[in-house]
Motif scaffolding. Sequence first.
Motif, PDB file in Angstrom:
ATOM      1  N   TYR A   1     -41.706 -43.297 -94.814  1.00 59.97           N
ATOM      2  CA  TYR A   1     -41.515 -43.172 -93.365  1.00 59.97           C
ATOM      3  C   TYR A   1     -41.975 -44.448 -92.655  1.00 59.97           C
ATOM      4  CZ  TYR A   1     -42.099 -41.522 -88.596  1.00 59.97           C
ATOM      5  OH  TYR A   1     -42.040 -41.390 -87.231  1.00 59.97           O
ATOM      6  N   LEU A   2     -41.194 -44.885 -91.667  1.00 62.26           N
ATOM      7  CA  LEU A   2     -41.553 -46.055 -90.869  1.00 62.26           C
ATOM      8  C   LEU A   2     -41.841 -45.680 -89.416  1.00 62.26           C
ATOM      9  CD1 LEU A   2     -41.901 -49.156 -90.816  1.00 62.26           C
ATOM     10  CD2 LEU A   2     -39.507 -49.285 -90.097  1.00 62.26           C
ATOM     11  N   CYS A   3     -40.861 -45.064 -88.751  1.00 62.37           N
ATOM     12  CA  CYS A   3     -41.032 -44.715 -87.341  1.00 62.37           C
ATOM     13  C   CYS A   3     -39.920 -43.752 -86.917  1.00 62.37           C
ATOM     14  CB  CYS A   3     -41.001 -45.968 -86.457  1.00 62.37           C
ATOM     15  SG  CYS A   3     -39.429 -46.846 -86.452  1.00 62.37           S
ATOM     16  N   ASP A   4     -39.983 -43.310 -85.691  1.00 63.63           N
ATOM     17  CA  ASP A   4     -38.903 -42.487 -85.148  1.00 63.63           C
ATOM     18  C   ASP A   4     -38.586 -42.977 -83.744  1.00 63.63           C
ATOM     19  OD1 ASP A   4     -40.508 -40.691 -83.117  1.00 63.63           O
ATOM     20  OD2 ASP A   4     -41.609 -40.566 -85.006  1.00 63.63           O
ATOM     21  N   LEU A   5     -37.384 -42.652 -83.298  1.00 63.02           N
ATOM     22  CA  LEU A   5     -36.963 -43.013 -81.952  1.00 63.02           C
ATOM     23  C   LEU A   5     -35.932 -42.012 -81.465  1.00 63.02           C
ATOM     24  CD1 LEU A   5     -33.967 -44.992 -81.846  1.00 63.02           C
ATOM     25  CD2 LEU A   5     -35.373 -45.743 -83.766  1.00 63.02           C
ATOM     26  N   VAL A   6     -35.766 -41.968 -80.171  1.00 61.81           N
ATOM     27  CA  VAL A   6     -34.797 -41.068 -79.554  1.00 61.81           C
ATOM     28  C   VAL A   6     -33.969 -41.876 -78.571  1.00 61.81           C
ATOM     29  CG1 VAL A   6     -34.497 -39.023 -78.087  1.00 61.81           C
ATOM     30  CG2 VAL A   6     -36.341 -39.076 -79.782  1.00 61.81           C
ATOM     31  N   PHE A   7     -32.665 -41.609 -78.552  1.00 59.42           N
ATOM     32  CA  PHE A   7     -31.793 -42.216 -77.549  1.00 59.42           C
ATOM     33  C   PHE A   7     -30.675 -41.233 -77.218  1.00 59.42           C
ATOM     34  CE2 PHE A   7     -29.726 -43.348 -81.509  1.00 59.42           C
ATOM     35  CZ  PHE A   7     -28.373 -43.299 -81.227  1.00 59.42           C
ATOM     36  N   VAL A   8     -29.969 -41.506 -76.128  1.00 58.00           N
ATOM     37  CA  VAL A   8     -28.837 -40.675 -75.731  1.00 58.00           C
ATOM     38  C   VAL A   8     -27.566 -41.484 -75.924  1.00 58.00           C
ATOM     39  CG1 VAL A   8     -27.774 -39.367 -73.851  1.00 58.00           C
ATOM     40  CG2 VAL A   8     -30.271 -39.420 -74.076  1.00 58.00           C
ATOM     41  N   ARG A   9     -26.630 -40.920 -76.697  1.00 53.67           N
ATOM     42  CA  ARG A   9     -25.363 -41.603 -76.961  1.00 53.67           C
ATOM     43  C   ARG A   9     -24.543 -41.687 -75.675  1.00 53.67           C
ATOM     44  NH1 ARG A   9     -22.490 -39.208 -82.264  1.00 53.67           N
ATOM     45  NH2 ARG A   9     -21.183 -38.426 -80.580  1.00 53.67           N
ATOM     46  N   PRO A  10     -23.559 -42.585 -75.636  1.00 57.68           N
ATOM     47  CA  PRO A  10     -22.712 -42.695 -74.444  1.00 57.68           C
ATOM     48  C   PRO A  10     -21.986 -41.393 -74.086  1.00 57.68           C
ATOM     49  CG  PRO A  10     -22.411 -44.619 -75.839  1.00 57.68           C
ATOM     50  CD  PRO A  10     -23.277 -43.651 -76.606  1.00 57.68           C
ATOM     51  N   ASP A  11     -21.767 -40.502 -75.074  1.00 58.21           N
ATOM     52  CA  ASP A  11     -21.101 -39.223 -74.791  1.00 58.21           C
ATOM     53  C   ASP A  11     -22.093 -38.139 -74.361  1.00 58.21           C
ATOM     54  OD1 ASP A  11     -22.337 -38.698 -77.218  1.00 58.21           O
ATOM     55  OD2 ASP A  11     -20.484 -38.276 -78.306  1.00 58.21           O
ATOM     56  N   GLY A  12     -23.377 -38.517 -74.172  1.00 61.68           N
ATOM     57  CA  GLY A  12     -24.358 -37.583 -73.649  1.00 61.68           C
ATOM     58  C   GLY A  12     -25.184 -36.848 -74.688  1.00 61.68           C
ATOM     59  N   PHE A  13     -24.881 -36.986 -75.962  1.00 63.81           N
ATOM     60  CA  PHE A  13     -25.647 -36.297 -76.991  1.00 63.81           C
ATOM     61  C   PHE A  13     -26.952 -37.037 -77.280  1.00 63.81           C
ATOM     62  CE2 PHE A  13     -21.472 -34.512 -77.964  1.00 63.81           C
ATOM     63  CZ  PHE A  13     -21.796 -33.178 -78.177  1.00 63.81           C
ATOM     64  N   PRO A  14     -28.089 -36.343 -77.205  1.00 65.62           N
ATOM     65  CA  PRO A  14     -29.349 -36.974 -77.580  1.00 65.62           C
ATOM     66  C   PRO A  14     -29.467 -37.057 -79.102  1.00 65.62           C
ATOM     67  CG  PRO A  14     -29.737 -34.756 -76.709  1.00 65.62           C
ATOM     68  CD  PRO A  14     -28.274 -35.003 -76.650  1.00 65.62           C
ATOM     69  N   VAL A  15     -30.092 -38.123 -79.573  1.00 68.88           N
ATOM     70  CA  VAL A  15     -30.224 -38.384 -81.008  1.00 68.88           C
ATOM     71  C   VAL A  15     -31.683 -38.647 -81.340  1.00 68.88           C
ATOM     72  CG1 VAL A  15     -29.548 -39.927 -82.903  1.00 68.88           C
ATOM     73  CG2 VAL A  15     -27.911 -39.407 -81.074  1.00 68.88           C
TER      74      VAL A  15
END
Length: 157
Positions: free
Chosen positions: A88-102
Motif C-alpha cells: 500500500y502507498l496511498c489513497d485519493l478521491v476525485f470526481v470524474r467529469p461525468d459526476g461519478f466519485p472515485v
Amino acid sequence: MEKIDPRLHFVVVTGIIIKGDKFLIMKRAAHEKAFPNMWTVPGGKLVYNEYSKLPYKTKYPQWYDLVEWVLRKEVKEEANIEIKKPEYLCDLVFVRPDGFPVVTLSYWAKYKSGTVKVGKDLTDYAWVTLKEAKKYDLIDGIWDELRQVSNIIKKRK
C-alpha cells in the motif's frame, strides 16, 4: 445525467511497478472519461460481476485480499506482466467529469516477469526513471507517487 447516490463510488486500484530504477507508465486512450491521453500507471476498477464468482474464505459472502487480486488482474490485462507482492502507498478521491466519485487505492510492487504489451484502453507505455517521468504528461499526483516509492526503496537499501 441522472442523480447519483452520493454514497456510491467507483473503487479503483493502481499499481506503481518498478524494475531496477525504472517505473512503468502507460498512456490512457482518448476515449477514457477521466484523464484521456494522459500518462498514468496500470490499474482498474473493482467490478462486482468479476469478483462475485471467486470463492469466499468464510461461510459468509465476503472476500479477503480482493484489492491485491484486482491489482494483479489489472496489471496483467493492461500491461501483460506479473508483479511481486504489492504494498500500500496511498489513497485519493476525485470526481470524474461525468459526476461519478472515485476512490483510488494506490499500491506499488516490483516487477516479477513478462514482456509489456499494451491493453485495450491504453495506447503506449514506457519504462522511465523518476527524472525521465517529468517529461511525460502525467496525471496530477502520479509523479509524486513515483517519488514516494523511490524514497521508500532508497530507505530500504
